[in-house]
Every structure is written in structure tokens, then in C-alpha cells.
Scaffold this motif. Structure first.
Motif, PDB file in Angstrom:
ATOM      1  N   SER A 203      40.622  34.029  32.987  1.00 36.54           N
ATOM      2  CA  SER A 203      41.675  34.363  33.946  1.00 36.54           C
ATOM      3  C   SER A 203      41.184  34.403  35.389  1.00 36.54           C
ATOM      4  O   SER A 203      39.991  34.589  35.650  1.00 36.54           O
ATOM      5  CB  SER A 203      42.269  35.732  33.605  1.00 36.54           C
ATOM      6  OG  SER A 203      41.347  36.764  33.926  1.00 36.54           O
ATOM      7  N   PRO A 204      42.104  34.242  36.346  1.00 32.68           N
ATOM      8  CA  PRO A 204      41.752  34.402  37.761  1.00 32.68           C
ATOM      9  C   PRO A 204      41.224  35.801  38.068  1.00 32.68           C
ATOM     10  O   PRO A 204      40.409  35.973  38.971  1.00 32.68           O
ATOM     11  CB  PRO A 204      43.077  34.144  38.486  1.00 32.68           C
ATOM     12  CG  PRO A 204      43.879  33.305  37.537  1.00 32.68           C
ATOM     13  CD  PRO A 204      43.499  33.783  36.177  1.00 32.68           C
ATOM     14  N   ALA A 205      41.684  36.806  37.301  1.00 36.32           N
ATOM     15  CA  ALA A 205      41.241  38.181  37.525  1.00 36.32           C
ATOM     16  C   ALA A 205      39.741  38.316  37.299  1.00 36.32           C
ATOM     17  O   ALA A 205      39.048  39.020  38.045  1.00 36.32           O
ATOM     18  CB  ALA A 205      41.989  39.135  36.606  1.00 36.32           C
ATOM     19  N   ALA A 206      39.221  37.615  36.293  1.00 39.96           N
ATOM     20  CA  ALA A 206      37.784  37.661  36.030  1.00 39.96           C
ATOM     21  C   ALA A 206      37.007  36.993  37.157  1.00 39.96           C
ATOM     22  O   ALA A 206      35.957  37.480  37.591  1.00 39.96           O
ATOM     23  CB  ALA A 206      37.484  36.980  34.697  1.00 39.96           C
ATOM     24  N   LYS A 207      37.548  35.882  37.625  1.00 42.00           N
ATOM     25  CA  LYS A 207      36.891  35.178  38.721  1.00 42.00           C
ATOM     26  C   LYS A 207      36.876  36.019  39.981  1.00 42.00           C
ATOM     27  O   LYS A 207      35.860  36.105  40.694  1.00 42.00           O
ATOM     28  CB  LYS A 207      37.603  33.848  38.983  1.00 42.00           C
ATOM     29  CG  LYS A 207      36.911  32.967  40.010  1.00 42.00           C
ATOM     30  CD  LYS A 207      37.601  31.612  40.108  1.00 42.00           C
ATOM     31  CE  LYS A 207      36.873  30.704  41.095  1.00 42.00           C
ATOM     32  NZ  LYS A 207      37.537  29.371  41.203  1.00 42.00           N
ATOM     33  N   LYS A 208      37.989  36.675  40.248  1.00 45.65           N
ATOM     34  CA  LYS A 208      38.083  37.512  41.442  1.00 45.65           C
ATOM     35  C   LYS A 208      37.115  38.688  41.366  1.00 45.65           C
ATOM     36  O   LYS A 208      36.493  39.072  42.368  1.00 45.65           O
ATOM     37  CB  LYS A 208      39.511  38.028  41.597  1.00 45.65           C
ATOM     38  CG  LYS A 208      39.725  38.877  42.838  1.00 45.65           C
ATOM     39  CD  LYS A 208      41.174  39.312  42.962  1.00 45.65           C
ATOM     40  CE  LYS A 208      41.370  40.182  44.212  1.00 45.65           C
ATOM     41  NZ  LYS A 208      42.786  40.629  44.340  1.00 45.65           N
ATOM     42  N   ALA A 209      36.968  39.264  40.170  1.00 43.19           N
ATOM     43  CA  ALA A 209      36.073  40.417  39.992  1.00 43.19           C
ATOM     44  C   ALA A 209      34.626  39.990  39.809  1.00 43.19           C
ATOM     45  O   ALA A 209      33.734  40.834  39.706  1.00 43.19           O
ATOM     46  CB  ALA A 209      36.518  41.226  38.782  1.00 43.19           C
ATOM     47  N   LYS A 210      34.417  38.684  39.762  1.00 41.69           N
ATOM     48  CA  LYS A 210      33.065  38.137  39.595  1.00 41.69           C
ATOM     49  C   LYS A 210      32.399  38.689  38.337  1.00 41.69           C
ATOM     50  O   LYS A 210      31.243  39.138  38.368  1.00 41.69           O
ATOM     51  CB  LYS A 210      32.206  38.417  40.828  1.00 41.69           C
ATOM     52  CG  LYS A 210      32.759  37.793  42.105  1.00 41.69           C
ATOM     53  CD  LYS A 210      31.886  38.112  43.306  1.00 41.69           C
ATOM     54  CE  LYS A 210      32.461  37.476  44.572  1.00 41.69           C
ATOM     55  NZ  LYS A 210      31.681  37.793  45.778  1.00 41.69           N
ATOM     56  N   GLY A 211      33.147  38.681  37.253  1.00 44.06           N
ATOM     57  CA  GLY A 211      32.588  39.194  36.018  1.00 44.06           C
ATOM     58  C   GLY A 211      33.277  38.669  34.785  1.00 44.06           C
ATOM     59  O   GLY A 211      34.420  38.221  34.836  1.00 44.06           O
ATOM     60  N   GLU A 212      32.575  38.703  33.669  1.00 43.15           N
ATOM     61  CA  GLU A 212      33.127  38.381  32.373  1.00 43.15           C
ATOM     62  C   GLU A 212      32.817  39.532  31.424  1.00 43.15           C
ATOM     63  O   GLU A 212      31.951  40.371  31.710  1.00 43.15           O
ATOM     64  CB  GLU A 212      32.535  37.082  31.823  1.00 43.15           C
ATOM     65  CG  GLU A 212      32.947  35.844  32.593  1.00 43.15           C
ATOM     66  CD  GLU A 212      32.492  34.576  31.891  1.00 43.15           C
ATOM     67  OE1 GLU A 212      31.617  34.676  30.999  1.00 43.15           O
ATOM     68  OE2 GLU A 212      33.012  33.502  32.225  1.00 43.15           O
ATOM     69  N   VAL A 213      33.528  39.558  30.293  1.00 44.84           N
ATOM     70  CA  VAL A 213      33.330  40.603  29.293  1.00 44.84           C
ATOM     71  C   VAL A 213      32.691  40.009  28.055  1.00 44.84           C
ATOM     72  O   VAL A 213      33.085  38.939  27.590  1.00 44.84           O
ATOM     73  CB  VAL A 213      34.673  41.261  28.907  1.00 44.84           C
ATOM     74  CG1 VAL A 213      34.464  42.300  27.801  1.00 44.84           C
ATOM     75  CG2 VAL A 213      35.303  41.923  30.123  1.00 44.84           C
ATOM     76  N   ARG A 214      31.677  40.687  27.543  1.00 43.80           N
ATOM     77  CA  ARG A 214      31.075  40.321  26.265  1.00 43.80           C
ATOM     78  C   ARG A 214      31.416  41.420  25.266  1.00 43.80           C
ATOM     79  O   ARG A 214      31.073  42.591  25.476  1.00 43.80           O
ATOM     80  CB  ARG A 214      29.560  40.169  26.391  1.00 43.80           C
ATOM     81  CG  ARG A 214      28.882  39.742  25.077  1.00 43.80           C
ATOM     82  CD  ARG A 214      27.412  39.389  25.262  1.00 43.80           C
ATOM     83  NE  ARG A 214      26.610  40.558  25.608  1.00 43.80           N
ATOM     84  CZ  ARG A 214      25.906  40.672  26.724  1.00 43.80           C
ATOM     85  NH1 ARG A 214      25.923  39.702  27.625  1.00 43.80           N
ATOM     86  NH2 ARG A 214      25.181  41.750  26.950  1.00 43.80           N
TER      87      ARG A 214
END
Length: 442
Positions: free
Chosen positions: A68-79
Motif C-alpha cells: 500500500s501507499p501507506a507503507a511507502k509513506k511510512a517507509k516501512g513494511e511489516v513482517r
């Protein structure tokens, strides 16, 4: 309330805290976390979830968020790390004291996270929720508040609701020309008619003890309101001396003495299917149980579940000050955020996905009733839309949803509390002795 299943539901739905938190496994989870002592590695954050069949909803949420764009904006991913259910509570505790701390983790709210809050390991989400329209308006208020500690939000709802409901056997009620009770006096009248017909009014898995707790939870709420238990939950043991507590214990004694549960309820178990079977086979006309009773019956006695299983709200108590719309039970499970995360923006952005329609649809498809404010329009696709809507309306309209006392207090207090409740039901202590003993719980 763990691991394994009962009644077709994983133990997590009811009492994994009590069973799992009694032992602390020495297993380190460094490999499961970020391993850098922060609970996060800057761009990637780790989320722990309970590893049952329902975890597929969280698996899909992580994939959706990471793209999602939200992950890109927050500069993070979830594992995502799925921790086996039987080990969840102790492994979480081990991880929270290790370099492999999760950034975000599944929990039951209340007492299940109190130790982390006291050790300043949690992000207080209150102001974050207030400032974010998605989080502020995304969930039913009673459920959001039910997992609180000291009136502050430390969790975001992320699974289905589990209110305690008064179930009844429609065929037994029809045969004896009965209607679900709306008042306590009506309930007592129904009991008398059923006993005259040699039918136990209520099924009760007394061997497990926790089903007995549901009676006190509702009676105390109806008599004195949610504030009575809230005082106890906030650490004031003298709250057990509230007049509503004594009155509730006296009413329980009256039910037991009048044979409302039959003579052998202390040897009947819910976990092994005894109580649900007595109910489905007409040996007991009613059953006060968590909302998972529907799926329990659907799995064990599908014809009964589809044709003769009825449900209603717990009745009012004369002169009580509690709102009849109040609910008790397990509101849901929650996501909480580790205060040591190095990417709080990503963690909070991920929490928002739990308020999305896609997340709610996945819960409905799994047979759960979401606690999101957008869920009502989605329930037509539930396995039993009528039952799902009843649950949702019940919780949506509830001024208060009291978390099950054992979950709210945590295992250290819950275990002796269960023992005292069992003694009350067995007649081994009087109502006043029950109150006095609970005031001494430490």
C-alpha cells in the motif's frame, strides 16, 4: 482465556492467558523479531499474532499493507510471525524481554498487557487515536474502551467480538409455551416451569469453573453497573465488598439451591462437550455462554444449531442500576505497539488496516463478527446473518462492554478468583464468605 481447541474454537477465544501464562518458556525468539534491540529495524517492523486458523486474516492484512501507499509513506513494511497458540503468552513474554521484541503484537487487552504497560513497554495510543479520524471512528466505542488500562487506550481491535449471550432451546421453549426472559423474575418463573417438567433450566460446565464466572459478571453489571468491577480492575480489592457483589452472590446461591443447573453441574465440562450436548439434546433449556456457542453447536449438533438454537440478551434485575444494554465477555483481541519500536509511523499506519472494509470482510468470511463501525453492511454474507446481526447490534448499542474478569485481572488474580467462585457455586462458601475471600485476593 492455552492452546488447542474447545467447542470448535481455539482456546485463545477464551482462556489462553490463564493456561499459557502460568509457565514462562525459556525459548528465545530472537529469530522472530528484528534482533537489533529496538523491536524494529527502521524499515521493517515485526508483528506477532496468535497462530490459529484465523491468522489468515492477519496474513492477508500484512500483504495488503506492505503493497500500500501507506507503507511507502511510512517507509516501512511489516513482517508477521505466527506464534503457536499453546505457546503464545509465554513466548510473547520471553520475546518482550529479549532483543527480538515485536513492534506490534496480538493480545487480549486488560490484564494481559498490564505488566507491559507498567514496565513502560507500550505506546499509549489514546492521543494518536483521538487525532486520527480512521482510528477514532473506525471501531465500536464500547469495544475500543474494553481493552483499556486506567482509562487509556493501549490497543486497536483486530479480531471478532465474543459477547456472552443467553442461548435457549427453541423447541423446548415452544413445547412449554415459554418466551426468553426479559426480567429476572421472568427467568425465575421459567426455571420453576422447567423443573416441574423435569428439565434442567440451564446447562453449566462447572468442572471448568470459567462458565460460572459469566453469571457473576452479568449479575454484578445489572445490579450495580460496570463501575463495580472497574474499581476492582483498577486495583482496589475493597471493590469486592460493593453491595452489588454480595447481592449477585446471593442470587447465584438462590439459583444453585433451586436446582437451576441440576445436581451434577460440577462434574460437567464445556471443554469436553458435556454442557453443549446437554443443551442441544434438550436436557437443559438454556445456556449462558460466549458467542462461540453457535459455532460449537454448528460443529457438534448442526441440526440443532440451524433449527432450534435461539439467543437473547441477559435480563434486567429489579432495582438494578446497570443498563440492560450492557454486555460482558471478550470484546475482541487487540494490536498493541511496543514503545521501543524505531518505526512508530509504520506501526500506526498498519493498525489502520484493521479499520478497513477489506479487513472486516475477511473477518466475516471467517465466521467472525467484526468490531469495526463499518461492519453492519457486511453481515449479510456471514454464515448466519441473523445471528451475526444480533451480535453486532448488541455490542454496537452497548454503553459498556466489560472484559471478562479473568482476562481483565490477569492470571495471578484470576486463578484464585475462579476457585472462590467455584466454592460459591458448590455451596462450600456463603455469599458473604465469597466476598470476604475475594477482598483478600492479591
Amino acid at each position: 482465556m492455552g492452546g488447542g481447541t474447545f467447542g470448535g474454537r481455539t482456546f485463545s477465544r477464551r482462556w489462553v492467558l490463564g493456561a499459557g501464562a502460568t509457565t514462562l518458556l525459556a525459548t528465545g525468539l530472537t529469530a522472530c523479531g528484528s534482533g537489533d534491540g529496538s523491536g524494529g529495524s527502521g524499515s521493517t517492523i515485526t508483528a506477532f499474532t496468535y497462530g490459529d486458523d484465523a491468522a489468515k486474516v492477519q496474513v492477508a492484512a500484512v500483504k495488503r499493507f506492505n503493497a500500500s501507499p501507506a507503507a511507502k509513506k511510512a517507509k516501512g513494511e511489516v513482517r508477521l510471525t505466527k506464534v503457536p497458540g499453546s505457546d503464545y503468552s509465554p513466548k510473547l513474554r520471553t520475546a518482550m524481554g529479549s532483543p527480538g521484541q515485536p513492534d506490534v503484537f496480538f493480545n487480549w487487552g486488560g490484564g494481559s498487557i498490564k505488566a507491559y504497560q507498567e514496565s513502560k513497554q507500550l505506546v499509549d495510543l489514546t492521543d494518536i487515536i483521538e487525532a486520527d479520524p480512521v482510528l477514532k471512528s473506525g471501531f465500536l466505542p464500547s469495544v475500543l474502551a474494553a481493552g483499556d488500562l486506567d482509562g487509556r487506550h493501549y490497543g486497536i481491535p483486530m479480531r471478532g467480538m465474543q459477547p456472552v449471550i443467553l442461548f435457549y432451546n427453541k423447541s423446548v421453549f415452544a413445547e412449554h409455551k415459554l418466551q426468553p426472559p426479559k426480567t429476572w423474575d421472568q427467568l425465575l418463573g421459567i426455571n420453576a416451569k422447567l423443573k416441574a417438567a423435569k428439565i434442567n433450566p440451564f446447562a453449566l460446565g462447572g468442572a471448568d469453573m470459567w462458565p460460572e464466572l459469566m453469571w457473576l459478571e452479568y449479575l454484578v453489571d445489572r445490579i450495580g453497573g460496570p463501575e463495580v468491577f472497574k474499581r476492582i480492575q483498577n486495583g482496589d480489592a475493597q471493590g469486592w465488598g460493593d453491595p452489588a457483589m454480595l447481592k449477585a452472590a446471593e442470587m447465584v446461591k438462590e439459583l444453585v439451591d433451586n436446582g437451576a443447573f441440576g445436581s451434577g453441574f460440577s462434574s460437567v465440562s464445556y471443554v469436553n462437550g458435556g454442557a453443549p450436548a446437554a443443551f442441544a439434546k434438550g436436557k437443559a433449556a438454556m445456556h449462558l455462554m460466549g458467542s462461540w456457542e453457535y459455532s460449537t453447536q454448528l460443529g457438534k449438533f448442526p441440526d440443532f444449531a440451524k433449527k432450534n438454537l435461539g439467543w437473547a440478551a441477559f435480563p434486567t434485575v429489579e432495582d438494578g442500576t446497570g443498563d440492560v444494554r450492557n454486555v460482558v465477555g471478550n470484546p475482541t483481541n487487540y494490536w498493541s505497539v511496543n514503545a521501543r519500536t524505531k518505526n512508530q509511523d509504520a506501526a500506526v499506519a498498519f493498525l489502520k488496516d484493521a479499520a478497513s472494509e477489506a479487513y472486516a470482510k475477511a473477518l466475516v468470511a471467517n465466521g467472525d463478527v467484526p468490531t469495526t463501525s463499518n461492519a453492519a453492511k457486511l453481515l449479510a454474507s456471514a454464515p448466519n446473518p441473523e445471528y451475526a446481526k444480533f451480535q453486532y447490534d448488541m455490542v454496537e448499542q452497548a454503553p459498556a462492554f466489560t472484559l471478562s474478569w479473568d482476562q481483565a485481572l490477569g492470571d495471578e488474580l484470576a486463578t484464585p478468583m475462579h476457585t472462590e467462585i467455584s466454592k460459591l457455586f458448590l455451596g462450600k462458601s456463603s455469599p458473604s464468605q465469597f466476598v470476604a475471600a475475594c477482598k483478600e485476593l492479591k
